[in-house]
Scaffold this motif. Structure first.
Motif, PDB file in Angstrom:
ATOM      1  N   PRO A 121      24.455  23.531  28.937  1.00  0.00           N
ATOM      2  CA  PRO A 121      24.075  23.560  30.357  1.00  0.00           C
ATOM      3  C   PRO A 121      25.103  22.839  31.227  1.00  0.00           C
ATOM      4  CG  PRO A 121      22.964  21.746  29.289  1.00  0.00           C
ATOM      5  CD  PRO A 121      23.975  22.296  28.303  1.00  0.00           C
ATOM      6  N   VAL A 122      26.323  23.321  31.322  1.00  0.00           N
ATOM      7  CA  VAL A 122      27.327  22.688  32.177  1.00  0.00           C
ATOM      8  C   VAL A 122      26.921  22.896  33.638  1.00  0.00           C
ATOM      9  CG1 VAL A 122      29.717  22.733  32.948  1.00  0.00           C
ATOM     10  CG2 VAL A 122      29.204  22.968  30.524  1.00  0.00           C
ATOM     11  N   PRO A 123      26.722  21.814  34.397  1.00  0.00           N
ATOM     12  CA  PRO A 123      26.335  21.971  35.806  1.00  0.00           C
ATOM     13  C   PRO A 123      27.528  22.387  36.665  1.00  0.00           C
ATOM     14  CG  PRO A 123      26.544  19.650  35.270  1.00  0.00           C
ATOM     15  CD  PRO A 123      26.767  20.399  33.990  1.00  0.00           C
ATOM     16  N   ALA A 142      22.614  22.360  38.096  1.00  0.00           N
ATOM     17  CA  ALA A 142      22.999  21.147  38.825  1.00  0.00           C
ATOM     18  C   ALA A 142      21.761  20.351  39.235  1.00  0.00           C
ATOM     19  CB  ALA A 142      23.817  21.503  40.054  1.00  0.00           C
ATOM     20  N   THR A 143      21.742  19.087  38.880  1.00  0.00           N
ATOM     21  CA  THR A 143      20.624  18.202  39.202  1.00  0.00           C
ATOM     22  C   THR A 143      20.928  17.404  40.469  1.00  0.00           C
ATOM     23  OG1 THR A 143      21.511  16.357  37.927  1.00  0.00           O
ATOM     24  CG2 THR A 143      20.148  17.974  36.738  1.00  0.00           C
ATOM     25  N   GLU A 144      19.934  16.663  40.937  1.00  0.00           N
ATOM     26  CA  GLU A 144      20.136  15.782  42.080  1.00  0.00           C
ATOM     27  C   GLU A 144      21.230  14.756  41.771  1.00  0.00           C
ATOM     28  OE1 GLU A 144      19.774  13.891  45.759  1.00  0.00           O
ATOM     29  OE2 GLU A 144      19.046  15.852  45.089  1.00  0.00           O
ATOM     30  N   ARG A 152      24.712  14.256  43.910  1.00  0.00           N
ATOM     31  CA  ARG A 152      25.087  12.955  44.466  1.00  0.00           C
ATOM     32  C   ARG A 152      26.457  12.517  43.956  1.00  0.00           C
ATOM     33  NH1 ARG A 152      21.366   9.970  47.175  1.00  0.00           N
ATOM     34  NH2 ARG A 152      19.210  10.738  47.183  1.00  0.00           N
ATOM     35  N   LEU A 153      26.747  12.826  42.703  1.00  0.00           N
ATOM     36  CA  LEU A 153      28.040  12.475  42.135  1.00  0.00           C
ATOM     37  C   LEU A 153      29.154  13.231  42.857  1.00  0.00           C
ATOM     38  CD1 LEU A 153      29.597  10.919  39.962  1.00  0.00           C
ATOM     39  CD2 LEU A 153      29.165  12.830  38.396  1.00  0.00           C
ATOM     40  N   VAL A 154      28.944  14.518  43.087  1.00  0.00           N
ATOM     41  CA  VAL A 154      29.926  15.327  43.814  1.00  0.00           C
ATOM     42  C   VAL A 154      30.086  14.813  45.244  1.00  0.00           C
ATOM     43  CG1 VAL A 154      30.281  17.607  44.860  1.00  0.00           C
ATOM     44  CG2 VAL A 154      29.693  17.415  42.434  1.00  0.00           C
ATOM     45  N   GLU A 155      28.977  14.480  45.884  1.00  0.00           N
ATOM     46  CA  GLU A 155      29.052  13.942  47.246  1.00  0.00           C
ATOM     47  C   GLU A 155      29.866  12.654  47.292  1.00  0.00           C
ATOM     48  OE1 GLU A 155      24.855  15.571  49.198  1.00  0.00           O
ATOM     49  OE2 GLU A 155      24.873  13.718  48.024  1.00  0.00           O
ATOM     50  N   SER A 156      29.710  11.806  46.281  1.00  0.00           N
ATOM     51  CA  SER A 156      30.457  10.541  46.259  1.00  0.00           C
ATOM     52  C   SER A 156      31.955  10.803  46.166  1.00  0.00           C
ATOM     53  CB  SER A 156      29.996   9.663  45.100  1.00  0.00           C
ATOM     54  OG  SER A 156      30.397  10.179  43.846  1.00  0.00           O
TER      55      SER A 156
END
Length: 288
Positions: free
Chosen positions: A118-120, A145-147, A151-155
């Motif tokens: 399950p690669v997001p 893709a999880t929350e 959030r990690l991408v947003e950071s």
């Protein structure tokens, strides 16, 4: 955000303008250069980028042992080859980073078909002010893709500007508004400079007046919640010079022209998205 006490490992595939701008933004925001790896087709270009920013170099056959966010920043015509190689690399390792695609017109569903589950996958549409750390980027998460992934991408993307979330089916509209938007602003600057010169101003003077005006006005738009309508009204005295100019714009049906222009850009984005389908068949045993 500050990366001083945060350990996030980022690998960027593609060392063109967008890829390098993201690397530069992360370094400028304080991320350790040792936490950033670049992968590119051109050995010379990749080495230049790595040397300029002090980051590491790898290739798709030898991915870093640790990676939290893997950015795909290649040209659309290269993505099938890159995803095929990436899928093979993932199947031979336990590495499962968030795959962040900044490739225009390629849906998360299509990207997922090349990768083991399950690669997001998260899809993003930045714009060129990213090179100045002033991008506005819209993101949309794929099926896995999880929350936490978002959030990690947003950071990561916060390092080069503002980030907002949209449903993926709105990314073509985002492309028309903010992805292509800088070109509209540059066209306005070009036309204002030409018009200023027609009034007798020297080109250097016209350039400085126009670019300074646009930069200052854009800065005013970013302050608080002031509506652009209110800002325009504050500059427009009844029967004054600004009112005379705005009357000409309104008579030329400029609002409808902008509507048609953005619709054309949106429709072109939709068409380009269709040009890269149907996807190649994923490897046997990897249907999901």
């Amino acid at each position: 955000m500050s990366w001083e006490h945060v350990r996030v490992r980022v690998t960027v595939i593609g060392v063109g303008r967008i890829g390098e701008a993201l690397v530069a933004g992360l370094c400028r925001a304080g991320m350790s250069a040792e936490s950033i790896t670049v992968i590119g087709r051109s050995v010379e270009r990749t080495s230049d980028v790595a040397h300029r920013h002090g980051v590491r170099v790898a290739d798709l056959r030898n991915l870093p042992d640790e990676c939290d966010v893997l950015v795909v920043a290649v040209k659309p015509q290269q993505i099938e080859e890159v995803l095929t190689d990436l899928g093979s690399a993932f199947r031979g390792s336990s590495l499962r980073p968030v795959v962040l695609s900044v490739v225009a017109g390629v849906a998360t569903e299509r990207i997922e078909q090349f990768l083991p589950s399950p690669v997001p996958v998260v899809r993003a549409m930045p714009n060129t002010p990213l090179t100045m750390g002033a991008a506005v980027t819209a993101i949309a998460g794929g099926a896995a893709a999880t929350e936490h992934d978002l959030r990690l991408v947003e950071s990561v993307l916060d390092s080069v500007g503002e980030v907002l979330r949209v449903p993926e089916d709105q990314l073509d509209a985002v492309t028309a508004v903010s992805g292509s938007g800088p070109a509209y602003v540059f066209l306005v600057a070009e036309m204002m400079i030409d018009a200023a010169m027609s009034l007798g101003l020297e080109r250097v003077t016209a350039y400085r007046l126009v670019t300074g005006t646009l930069a200052g006005s854009s800065a005013m738009l970013g302050v608080g919640d002031v509506d652009p309508v209110a800002l325009r009204a504050a500059v427009t005295s009844p029967a004054g010079t600004t009112a005379a100019a705005l009357e000409v714009f309104e008579r030329s049906d400029i609002r409808h022209t902008f509507q048609r222009a953005l619709t054309a850009a949106r429709d072109r984005s939709l068409k380009l998205s269709g040009m890269v389908r149907p996807p190649l068949a994923p490897a046997p045993g990897e249907q999901h």
